[in-house]
Design a protein around this motif. Structure first.
Motif, PDB file in Angstrom:
ATOM      1  N   VAL A 189      70.381 -17.097  57.668  1.00 10.77           N
ATOM      2  CA  VAL A 189      69.389 -16.327  57.644  1.00 10.77           C
ATOM      3  C   VAL A 189      67.880 -16.820  57.859  1.00 10.77           C
ATOM      4  CG1 VAL A 189      67.940 -15.005  55.952  1.00 10.77           C
ATOM      5  CG2 VAL A 189      70.470 -15.391  55.302  1.00 10.77           C
ATOM      6  N   MET A 190      67.239 -15.942  58.900  1.00 13.90           N
ATOM      7  CA  MET A 190      65.945 -16.470  59.442  1.00 13.90           C
ATOM      8  C   MET A 190      64.984 -15.535  59.627  1.00 13.90           C
ATOM      9  SD  MET A 190      66.211 -16.966  63.503  1.00 13.90           S
ATOM     10  CE  MET A 190      67.016 -15.752  64.501  1.00 13.90           C
ATOM     11  N   VAL A 191      63.649 -15.744  59.450  1.00 11.19           N
ATOM     12  CA  VAL A 191      62.731 -14.483  59.602  1.00 11.19           C
ATOM     13  C   VAL A 191      61.888 -14.992  60.754  1.00 11.19           C
ATOM     14  CG1 VAL A 191      60.664 -13.652  58.534  1.00 11.19           C
ATOM     15  CG2 VAL A 191      62.582 -14.294  57.006  1.00 11.19           C
ATOM     16  N   SER A 192      62.071 -14.283  61.825  1.00 16.08           N
ATOM     17  CA  SER A 192      61.117 -14.468  62.933  1.00 16.08           C
ATOM     18  C   SER A 192      60.363 -13.256  63.523  1.00 16.08           C
ATOM     19  CB  SER A 192      62.084 -14.885  63.940  1.00 16.08           C
ATOM     20  OG  SER A 192      62.879 -13.757  64.327  1.00 16.08           O
ATOM     21  N   ASP A 193      59.633 -13.416  64.341  1.00 16.71           N
ATOM     22  CA  ASP A 193      58.815 -12.683  65.158  1.00 16.71           C
ATOM     23  C   ASP A 193      59.469 -12.237  66.520  1.00 16.71           C
ATOM     24  OD1 ASP A 193      58.064 -14.278  66.866  1.00 16.71           O
ATOM     25  OD2 ASP A 193      55.940 -14.687  65.900  1.00 16.71           O
ATOM     26  N   PHE A 194      58.883 -11.059  67.205  1.00 12.97           N
ATOM     27  CA  PHE A 194      59.583 -10.671  68.410  1.00 12.97           C
ATOM     28  C   PHE A 194      59.115 -11.898  69.652  1.00 12.97           C
ATOM     29  CE2 PHE A 194      58.939  -6.151  67.291  1.00 12.97           C
ATOM     30  CZ  PHE A 194      59.848  -6.204  66.303  1.00 12.97           C
ATOM     31  N   HIS A 195      58.153 -12.724  69.453  1.00 11.86           N
ATOM     32  CA  HIS A 195      57.782 -13.459  70.226  1.00 11.86           C
ATOM     33  C   HIS A 195      58.501 -14.859  70.733  1.00 11.86           C
ATOM     34  CE1 HIS A 195      54.556 -10.817  70.650  1.00 11.86           C
ATOM     35  NE2 HIS A 195      54.135 -11.152  69.369  1.00 11.86           N
ATOM     36  N   GLY A 196      59.507 -15.206  69.570  1.00 11.97           N
ATOM     37  CA  GLY A 196      60.246 -16.277  69.636  1.00 11.97           C
ATOM     38  C   GLY A 196      60.256 -17.276  68.658  1.00 11.97           C
ATOM     39  N   ASP A 197      59.063 -17.134  67.675  1.00 10.07           N
ATOM     40  CA  ASP A 197      58.913 -17.915  66.565  1.00 10.07           C
ATOM     41  C   ASP A 197      59.673 -17.676  65.504  1.00 10.07           C
ATOM     42  OD1 ASP A 197      56.616 -19.216  67.783  1.00 10.07           O
ATOM     43  OD2 ASP A 197      55.252 -17.790  67.309  1.00 10.07           O
ATOM     44  N   ILE A 198      60.296 -18.963  64.839  1.00 12.82           N
ATOM     45  CA  ILE A 198      61.074 -18.734  63.596  1.00 12.82           C
ATOM     46  C   ILE A 198      60.218 -19.355  62.459  1.00 12.82           C
ATOM     47  CG2 ILE A 198      62.947 -19.568  62.436  1.00 12.82           C
ATOM     48  CD1 ILE A 198      64.507 -19.929  65.094  1.00 12.82           C
ATOM     49  N   LYS A 199      59.910 -18.430  61.465  1.00 11.09           N
ATOM     50  CA  LYS A 199      58.916 -18.652  60.483  1.00 11.09           C
ATOM     51  C   LYS A 199      59.653 -19.153  59.089  1.00 11.09           C
ATOM     52  CE  LYS A 199      55.536 -15.433  61.932  1.00 11.09           C
ATOM     53  NZ  LYS A 199      54.806 -13.933  61.982  1.00 11.09           N
ATOM     54  N   GLU A 200      60.733 -18.804  58.854  1.00 13.60           N
ATOM     55  CA  GLU A 200      61.508 -19.283  57.757  1.00 13.60           C
ATOM     56  C   GLU A 200      62.995 -19.152  58.093  1.00 13.60           C
ATOM     57  OE1 GLU A 200      60.944 -17.156  53.782  1.00 13.60           O
ATOM     58  OE2 GLU A 200      58.999 -16.460  54.606  1.00 13.60           O
ATOM     59  N   ALA A 201      63.732 -20.126  57.382  1.00 14.61           N
ATOM     60  CA  ALA A 201      65.233 -20.218  57.701  1.00 14.61           C
ATOM     61  C   ALA A 201      66.023 -20.815  56.722  1.00 14.61           C
ATOM     62  CB  ALA A 201      65.573 -20.951  58.975  1.00 14.61           C
ATOM     63  N   ASN A 202      67.357 -20.535  56.318  1.00 11.44           N
ATOM     64  CA  ASN A 202      67.890 -21.247  55.130  1.00 11.44           C
ATOM     65  C   ASN A 202      68.743 -22.385  55.827  1.00 11.44           C
ATOM     66  OD1 ASN A 202      69.998 -20.066  56.653  1.00 11.44           O
ATOM     67  ND2 ASN A 202      71.088 -19.092  54.890  1.00 11.44           N
ATOM     68  N   ASP A 203      69.255 -23.268  54.855  1.00  6.84           N
ATOM     69  CA  ASP A 203      69.838 -24.522  55.314  1.00  6.84           C
ATOM     70  C   ASP A 203      70.959 -24.174  56.263  1.00  6.84           C
ATOM     71  OD1 ASP A 203      67.985 -25.860  53.880  1.00  6.84           O
ATOM     72  OD2 ASP A 203      69.338 -26.001  52.064  1.00  6.84           O
ATOM     73  N   THR A 204      71.748 -23.038  55.800  1.00 10.78           N
ATOM     74  CA  THR A 204      73.123 -22.873  56.666  1.00 10.78           C
ATOM     75  C   THR A 204      72.643 -22.588  58.432  1.00 10.78           C
ATOM     76  OG1 THR A 204      74.012 -21.695  55.048  1.00 10.78           O
ATOM     77  CG2 THR A 204      74.958 -21.314  57.121  1.00 10.78           C
ATOM     78  N   PHE A 205      71.491 -21.766  58.348  1.00 11.92           N
ATOM     79  CA  PHE A 205      70.961 -21.758  59.873  1.00 11.92           C
ATOM     80  C   PHE A 205      70.727 -22.950  60.533  1.00 11.92           C
ATOM     81  CE2 PHE A 205      67.622 -20.688  62.830  1.00 11.92           C
ATOM     82  CZ  PHE A 205      68.405 -19.964  63.725  1.00 11.92           C
ATOM     83  N   LEU A 206      69.988 -23.670  59.731  1.00 10.80           N
ATOM     84  CA  LEU A 206      69.510 -25.045  60.471  1.00 10.80           C
ATOM     85  C   LEU A 206      70.430 -25.747  60.730  1.00 10.80           C
ATOM     86  CD1 LEU A 206      66.414 -25.797  58.240  1.00 10.80           C
ATOM     87  CD2 LEU A 206      66.350 -25.052  60.682  1.00 10.80           C
ATOM     88  N   GLU A 207      71.886 -25.880  59.951  1.00 10.31           N
ATOM     89  CA  GLU A 207      72.867 -26.681  60.170  1.00 10.31           C
ATOM     90  C   GLU A 207      73.651 -26.225  61.515  1.00 10.31           C
ATOM     91  OE1 GLU A 207      75.402 -26.581  56.864  1.00 10.31           O
ATOM     92  OE2 GLU A 207      74.040 -27.665  55.697  1.00 10.31           O
ATOM     93  N   MET A 208      73.703 -24.671  61.555  1.00  5.74           N
ATOM     94  CA  MET A 208      74.307 -24.043  62.836  1.00  5.74           C
ATOM     95  C   MET A 208      73.527 -24.754  64.153  1.00  5.74           C
ATOM     96  SD  MET A 208      74.762 -20.110  61.892  1.00  5.74           S
ATOM     97  CE  MET A 208      75.760 -19.530  60.721  1.00  5.74           C
ATOM     98  N   ILE A 209      72.295 -24.667  64.073  1.00  3.91           N
ATOM     99  CA  ILE A 209      71.762 -24.937  65.357  1.00  3.91           C
ATOM    100  C   ILE A 209      71.286 -26.525  65.563  1.00  3.91           C
ATOM    101  CG2 ILE A 209      70.705 -22.670  65.573  1.00  3.91           C
ATOM    102  CD1 ILE A 209      68.027 -23.618  64.682  1.00  3.91           C
TER     103      ILE A 209
END
Length: 778
Positions: free
Chosen positions: A162-182
């Motif tokens: 899970v991540m919260v981002s904007d249209f311009h490419g910035d990621i503002k929040e993310a859960n641990d699972t997403f960070l492990e994925m990337i």
């Protein structure tokens, strides 16, 4: 108190009429309608009596609590099954209109009493609406808390990122699972070093742009697959679901589909191995039949040669005897027949090895046809078959290999004579099909060929009658060699036949051919029903295979040709949804082909995508083309270019359109259990837009929906050519009139009534149109 008593008195006397007005509205309401239709009449009567008793105690004895408690319970119950608050409002307004008329009728002569009774009525209904509104708020808050709890548990479960981002490419929040994925840390995220735009490979830019456009317009984007580049440089295949929070911020659910892709690859390899195994078995059987036939065909003339030669060698026949000359003639005939058989085998092997040499030269077509016909005059006379010749006078001269052209015509004509009835007629025709190609035809009035056997013609080692006791002898190589000889000169072959009425074998050849090695033979990859068909014009076998595979895997039907002559012949015979074109072809340039296509004919306005090593757009200036792609072609870019042209292959999904959340959940669970991919929509207008963007394999549709009902939905769906044949199953609780059923018979494939079977009846009907995944029974 008098005003309230006046109001209750009128309400009590006309309770049945008021209730009837409310029920009439409820029966046509999208929320209440299915519920009321399912209640037995005695239950409606019981509920009405109980409700009236609670009202009497409230007005006459002041006991409002039982009435409000029952009303509150009803509100919470109906809110739970998806009945909207506006449905209650419409029912109450119907009751209010009925009572207003009754109050005016009762107190029209006493304006003061009428005004008081009307005020009392307004107060009563306002109180009822307030209680109902409170019950809906309680239900909504509870549902919101439950939804929030479930989402948190899902986000923390590790099932998806899970991540919260904007249209311009910035990621503002993310859960641990997403960070492990990337492969990044939270510290790197907080430092601003993790941006989805930098993690996205360039080939997915168009997919991201499309998703942003959908988010801007609708607030959500259709789930789509893409890849992220991990910190270590490896690629992560994902399924991405996005919805807008507060523009430009959006929430993204990220599912790792690596295992699914690996499983799909394993399944595809298994499927190809199974197909290849079947082909090997079939080829082995065909070659066994061929060897048996060839053995018979070779031994027959050899035995004749040896037998007659032995007789002559032993002096059994004197030199001056009439039989001596006759036996020599038999030896000569058998020797020529044997040589023809061997030449056929050698020619075919040369074509297959790409070593067949062609020597094009100017050919007087009428004279060449006359030569072949004269050779076979004796055979025709023996069978009492009349040969007629018709040559287009505009075909005064063509540039082809004359010996190979004679061989093609000889094979066609000798077959026609072989299978013609005694006293029949064979016609040889040649006419211009376009300015670049001509068509050579041989028509007979023989036994004809069954439709199911047509596909076995022109195939090496195959004969319609391969048994040892067959009536007509042959190796099964004649037509196969004919096809290869025609294709080597840039043409194509075909047959039209009706069992019992004769056949027409034809060859479409260029008027001017170039010598060269054998080119890839035309192939057809049959599409699923309703899928678009693409013509691939490419002479390089590797590029042709790469393009065809990418399109076939994306769901398109594909036909491949290797020459301009083949391409123009196919373009004159049928309409394609799109064409890919190489600029460097063996017999003409791609620009000449493009000019001929755009000049007229059934494919004049079809999208053309140029795929070539010559990538400068200036080369094709002045021509209407959809896109120019460089070699080697990228399958994703090619499919993207087709989609931008509006040529969509569709999907394997089932779309469900129903404004009832409970129904969507029911059917979704049933489809999940059987492995059907699906998308659900509660808004019919959004569903129509999605169908236009990506057509499903089938659509399940409710009829009773606000704003746009199912009949209007179907009318708009069928007005579009690309969705006229889309299978539609109507799933409804509505009692249909004869007229409505007649309308649905023309617009839908099936009508299924809603019941308590959790959508199983829909799946049963669906399985008749599209097979369940894995081929299992629904």
């Amino acid at each position: 108190m008098q005003a309230q008593a006046d109001f209750w008195g009128v309400y009590d006397r006309h309770h049945a009429a008021v209730e009837a007005a409310s029920l009439e509205v409820a029966r046509t309401d999208p929320g209440f309608g299915p519920i009321v239709a399912g209640l037995p009449p005695e239950e409606l009567v019981r509920s009405s009596v109980a409700g009236k008793e609670r009202l009497r105690r409230a007005f006459e004895e002041g006991e409002w609590e039982p009435y409000e408690a029952a009303l509150r319970e009803q509100g919470e119950t109906y809110a739970a099954v998806g009945v909207g608050f506006e449905s209650w409002y419409r029912m109450i307004r119907a009751a209010e209109r009925e009572l207003t008329a009754r109050l005016v009728e009762a107190y029209a002569a006493e304006p003061t009493r009428l005004a008081g009774a009307l005020d009392a009525m307004q107060g009563f209904f306002g109180r009822a609406i307030g209680v109902l509104h409170e019950s809906y708020l309680v239900r909504s808050e509870a549902a919101l808390r439950l939804s929030d709890m479930r989402f948190r548990r899902l986000a923390e479960s590790g099932l998806f990122g899970v991540m919260v981002s904007d249209f311009h490419g910035d990621i503002k929040e993310a859960n641990d699972t997403f960070l492990e994925m990337i492969g990044y840390t939270r510290a790197e995220l907080e430092a601003g070093d993790v941006r989805w735009l930098e993690m996205t490979p360039p080939e997915y830019a168009a997919a991201d742009a499309s998703a942003i456009a959908q988010l801007t317009e609708h607030g959500f984007a259709s789930p789509f697959e893409k890849e992220y580049v991990r910190k270590d440089g490896t690629r992560l295949p994902i399924l991405l679901c996005i919805a807008t929070l507060e523009a430009p911020d959006c929430i993204c659910l990220v599912l790792d589909v690596t295992q699914r892709r690996q499983l799909e690859a394993v399944r595809e390899r298994a499927r190809r191995l199974e197909l290849e195994n079947r082909r090997v078995q079939e080829a082995s059987q065909l070659k066994s039949e061929f060897l048996a036939n060839m053995s018979h065909e070779l031994r027959t003339p050899l035995n004749a040669i040896i037998g007659f030669a032995e007789l002559l060698h032993d002096g059994a026949v004197p030199h001056d005897a009439p039989e001596h000359q006759e036996f020599l003639g038999d030896i000569l005939t058998s020797g020529r027949h044997l040589l023809a058989l061997i030449n056929d085998v050698l020619d075919l092997s040369k074509v297959e090895a790409g070593k067949l040499e062609l020597y094009p030269e100017p050919v007087a077509l009428e004279a060449l046809v006359g030569e072949v016909v004269s050779i076979l005059r004796a055979t025709a006379a023996t069978r009492e078959v009349q040969i007629e010749v018709e040559i287009d006078p505009t075909l005064d001269e063509v540039v082809l290999d004359p010996s190979r052209l004679k061989q093609v015509l000889y094979n066609y004509l000798s077959n026609a004579l072989k299978f013609s009835r005694v006293g029949g007629r064979v016609q040889v025709r040649a006419h211009a099909q376009t300015d670049e190609v001509f068509r050579l035809e041989v028509e007979d009035e023989g036994v004809g060929i069954a439709e199911e056997d047509l596909g076995r013609l022109f195939v090496e080692f195959q004969q319609l009658d391969g048994s040892a006791a067959k009536r007509e002898q042959g190796t099964g190589l004649g037509l196969a060699l004919t096809r290869r000889l025609v294709e080597a000169q840039g043409g194509s072959v075909g047959v039209e036949s009706t069992l019992g009425r004769g056949s027409t074998f034809f060859a479409v050849l260029p008027r001017v051919s170039r010598a060269g090695a054998a080119l890839p033979e035309p192939k057809v990859f049959e599409p699923a029903p309703g899928a678009p068909r693409v013509l691939v014009i490419e002479d390089d076998e590797r590029d042709q295979r790469r393009i065809a595979s990418a399109l076939a895997e994306a769901g398109y039907g594909v036909e491949t040709v290797a020459t301009a002559a083949q391409a123009l012949a196919r373009c004159s015979e049928r309409v394609f949804d799109a064409i890919t074109l190489d600029l460097l072809l063996p017999d003409r340039t791609g620009l000449e082909v493009l000019h001929a296509i755009r000049a007229g004919g059934p494919n004049r306005d079809v999208p053309v995508i140029v795929i070539t090593v010559v990538t400068e757009r200036g080369v094709i200036s002045g021509f209407a083309v959809q896109d120019v792609l460089p070699k080697p072609v990228d399958g994703g870019r090619l499919v993207g270019a087709l989609e931008r042209a509006g040529v969509l292959a569709g999907s394997d999904e089932v779309m469900v359109v129903d404004d009832d959340p409970a129904a969507l959940t029911q059917l979704g669970l049933t489809l999940d259990g059987l492995g059907y991919a699906h998308r659900t929509f509660s808004d019919p207008r959004a569903a129509l837009q999605e169908v236009e963007a990506r057509a499903p394999s089938a659509l399940v549709l409710d009829l009773v929906m606000p704003d746009l009902d199912g009949f209007a939905f179907l009318e708009r769906l069928r007005s579009r050519p690309e969705t006229q044949a889309l299978p539609v199953l109507v799933w409804t609780a509505k009692d249909l009139s004869a007229e409505e059923r007649a309308r649905l018979a023309d617009a839908a494939q099936a009508v299924v009534s809603k019941g308590a079977d959790l959508g199983q009846s829909v799946v049963d009907a669906l399985a008749k149109l599209i097979p369940p995944p894995g081929g299992g029974a629904a």
